[in-house]
Design a protein around this motif. Structure first.
Motif, PDB file in Angstrom:
ATOM      1  N   THR A  53       0.828  -1.202   0.000  1.00 54.22           N
ATOM      2  CA  THR A  53       0.000   0.000   0.000  1.00 54.22           C
ATOM      3  C   THR A  53       0.862   1.251   0.000  1.00 54.22           C
ATOM      4  OG1 THR A  53      -1.859  -1.108   1.072  1.00 54.22           O
ATOM      5  CG2 THR A  53      -1.758   1.283   1.293  1.00 54.22           C
ATOM      6  N   ASP A  54       1.901   1.272   0.826  1.00 52.71           N
ATOM      7  CA  ASP A  54       2.806   2.424   0.840  1.00 52.71           C
ATOM      8  C   ASP A  54       3.427   2.644  -0.533  1.00 52.71           C
ATOM      9  OD1 ASP A  54       2.339   2.970   3.496  1.00 52.71           O
ATOM     10  OD2 ASP A  54       4.155   1.973   4.232  1.00 52.71           O
ATOM     11  N   LEU A  55       3.884   1.564  -1.161  1.00 48.96           N
ATOM     12  CA  LEU A  55       4.531   1.677  -2.470  1.00 48.96           C
ATOM     13  C   LEU A  55       3.544   2.092  -3.554  1.00 48.96           C
ATOM     14  CD1 LEU A  55       6.797  -1.512  -2.371  1.00 48.96           C
ATOM     15  CD2 LEU A  55       7.556   0.865  -2.161  1.00 48.96           C
ATOM     16  N   TYR A  60       0.814   6.357  -6.867  1.00 53.69           N
ATOM     17  CA  TYR A  60      -0.378   7.065  -7.326  1.00 53.69           C
ATOM     18  C   TYR A  60      -0.283   8.558  -7.008  1.00 53.69           C
ATOM     19  CZ  TYR A  60      -5.082   9.009  -6.874  1.00 53.69           C
ATOM     20  OH  TYR A  60      -6.167   9.839  -6.940  1.00 53.69           O
ATOM     21  N   ILE A  61       0.110   8.895  -5.785  1.00 54.83           N
ATOM     22  CA  ILE A  61       0.240  10.296  -5.397  1.00 54.83           C
ATOM     23  C   ILE A  61       1.280  11.000  -6.263  1.00 54.83           C
ATOM     24  CG2 ILE A  61       1.006  11.849  -3.536  1.00 54.83           C
ATOM     25  CD1 ILE A  61      -1.813  10.824  -3.159  1.00 54.83           C
ATOM     26  N   LEU A  67      -5.415   5.552 -10.073  1.00 50.24           N
ATOM     27  CA  LEU A  67      -6.068   5.033  -8.875  1.00 50.24           C
ATOM     28  C   LEU A  67      -6.379   3.549  -9.034  1.00 50.24           C
ATOM     29  CD1 LEU A  67      -7.421   5.533  -6.121  1.00 50.24           C
ATOM     30  CD2 LEU A  67      -9.515   6.127  -7.382  1.00 50.24           C
ATOM     31  N   THR A  68      -6.922   3.168 -10.185  1.00 51.71           N
ATOM     32  CA  THR A  68      -7.264   1.766 -10.426  1.00 51.71           C
ATOM     33  C   THR A  68      -6.023   0.900 -10.480  1.00 51.71           C
ATOM     34  OG1 THR A  68      -9.285   2.370 -11.606  1.00 51.71           O
ATOM     35  CG2 THR A  68      -8.385   0.183 -12.041  1.00 51.71           C
ATOM     36  N   GLU A  69      -4.957   1.396 -11.105  1.00 54.58           N
ATOM     37  CA  GLU A  69      -3.721   0.606 -11.212  1.00 54.58           C
ATOM     38  C   GLU A  69      -3.112   0.324  -9.841  1.00 54.58           C
ATOM     39  OE1 GLU A  69      -2.170   2.078 -15.633  1.00 54.58           O
ATOM     40  OE2 GLU A  69      -1.555   3.148 -13.812  1.00 54.58           O
ATOM     41  N   GLN A  70      -3.129   1.323  -8.963  1.00 52.78           N
ATOM     42  CA  GLN A  70      -2.519   1.065  -7.646  1.00 52.78           C
ATOM     43  C   GLN A  70      -3.361   0.081  -6.841  1.00 52.78           C
ATOM     44  OE1 GLN A  70      -3.325   2.116  -4.301  1.00 52.78           O
ATOM     45  NE2 GLN A  70      -5.291   3.072  -4.816  1.00 52.78           N
ATOM     46  N   ARG A  71      -4.675   0.111  -7.032  1.00 50.05           N
ATOM     47  CA  ARG A  71      -5.519  -0.863  -6.342  1.00 50.05           C
ATOM     48  C   ARG A  71      -5.250  -2.269  -6.855  1.00 50.05           C
ATOM     49  NH1 ARG A  71     -11.343   2.436  -6.249  1.00 50.05           N
ATOM     50  NH2 ARG A  71     -10.882   3.679  -4.370  1.00 50.05           N
ATOM     51  N   LEU A  95     -12.331  -7.850  -6.437  1.00 52.91           N
ATOM     52  CA  LEU A  95     -11.752  -8.136  -5.126  1.00 52.91           C
ATOM     53  C   LEU A  95     -11.549  -6.853  -4.325  1.00 52.91           C
ATOM     54  CD1 LEU A  95      -9.126 -10.854  -6.111  1.00 52.91           C
ATOM     55  CD2 LEU A  95     -11.087 -11.201  -4.590  1.00 52.91           C
ATOM     56  N   TYR A  96     -11.110  -5.798  -4.993  1.00 51.94           N
ATOM     57  CA  TYR A  96     -10.895  -4.557  -4.262  1.00 51.94           C
ATOM     58  C   TYR A  96     -12.224  -3.989  -3.758  1.00 51.94           C
ATOM     59  CZ  TYR A  96      -8.980  -0.276  -2.534  1.00 51.94           C
ATOM     60  OH  TYR A  96      -8.634   0.745  -1.681  1.00 51.94           O
ATOM     61  N   GLN A  97     -13.268  -4.110  -4.540  1.00 54.32           N
ATOM     62  CA  GLN A  97     -14.569  -3.634  -4.082  1.00 54.32           C
ATOM     63  C   GLN A  97     -15.044  -4.434  -2.870  1.00 54.32           C
ATOM     64  OE1 GLN A  97     -16.138  -0.807  -5.017  1.00 54.32           O
ATOM     65  NE2 GLN A  97     -14.243  -0.521  -6.183  1.00 54.32           N
ATOM     66  N   ARG A  98     -14.716  -5.724  -2.834  1.00 60.84           N
ATOM     67  CA  ARG A  98     -15.054  -6.536  -1.651  1.00 60.84           C
ATOM     68  C   ARG A  98     -14.251  -6.051  -0.437  1.00 60.84           C
ATOM     69  NH1 ARG A  98     -17.178 -11.636  -2.955  1.00 60.84           N
ATOM     70  NH2 ARG A  98     -18.097 -11.580  -5.050  1.00 60.84           N
TER      71      ARG A  98
END
Length: 242
Positions: A53-55, A60-61, A67-71, A95-98
């Motif tokens: 998540t940090d990476l 993304y920032i 946004l979608t790619e980092q998820r 999966l990310y939406q779950r």
């Protein structure tokens, strides 16, 4: 360092793991993902998810990932650890939406948040939020937590065009709230993004270390809860915070 002898005219807050217990919410989301992926080892999953998540969110920032790619990158890392060699984009998105649904169900403020915000507002100190989180999601969090009324200014990286630790996002927030940076404080849990970013922007940085991750690592003003913030700002605490 900005003047530390004067009480602040305004205090800005980070949101995740400062006001909202994001560690608990992300744990709920992570358990949901692990169940779907058949992942058996929570400590390993937790370590990987935090690092990835940090990476990925940092990329993304910085504008290197959408946004979608980092998820997708975060989900794929966990899926790989669980033994899945390939995961289609559409499956990553599902999966990310779950994950997000389980995360959302666990949104809670820390116990000291509402009493502290009430006390600060009563003292006449203006309040705002500066966050690298997605604007729509962060506004939803504040509304769900029933604290959005405290914050006339909420500045998010995706709509501001700059994210912490970039000084520009702090200057945008100060301009919108009508306060000079040297008269404002910023409270957040990230050493680089929050504390060093605020310092670069001319605000007084207050590092909140609720989980003990920065103990002994910095000489910057550090607190473990918002009752300490009230003492620093000279704000009388309400009975609900002590």
């Amino acid at each position: 360092m900005p003047d530390i002898s004067a009480a602040p005219a305004a205090i800005f807050f980070d949101l995740d793991d400062t006001l909202l217990d994001d560690q608990a919410a992300s744990t709920a989301g992570l358990h949901a993902l692990m169940d779907l992926l058949g992942h058996p080892d929570f400590p390993a999953a937790r370590r990987l998810w935090d690092v990835q998540t940090d990476l990925s969110f940092g990329a993304y920032i910085a504008g290197r990932l959408t946004l979608t790619e980092q998820r997708r990158e975060r989900v794929r890392a966990l899926a790989t650890q669980a033994g899945h060699s390939t995961v289609a984009d559409e499956h990553c998105d599902d999966l990310y939406q779950r994950y997000l649904a389980a995360h959302r169900s666990a949104w809670r403020t820390f116990d000291d948040v509402v009493p502290a915000l009430n006390a600060i507002a009563t003292a006449g100190i203006r309040l705002g939020v500066i966050t690298n989180g997605i604007e729509a999601l962060q506004h939803e969090k504040l509304a769900t937590l029933d604290i959005i009324q405290h914050f006339p200014v909420v500045v998010c990286a995706d709509s501001a065009g700059a994210g912490k630790p970039d000084a520009r996002i702090f200057h945008i927030a100060c301009q919108r709230l009508g306060v000079a940076p040297q008269h404002a404080w910023h409270v957040g849990d990230q050493l680089r993004a929050d504390a060093l970013g605020a310092l670069a922007g001319g605000l007084r940085p207050i590092l909140i270390d609720r989980h003990g991750v920065n103990a002994g690592q910095t000489e910057l003003p550090t607190i473990t809860g918002l009752e300490q913030l009230l003492r620093l700002a000279g704000v009388p605490a309400t009975s609900g915070i002590l």
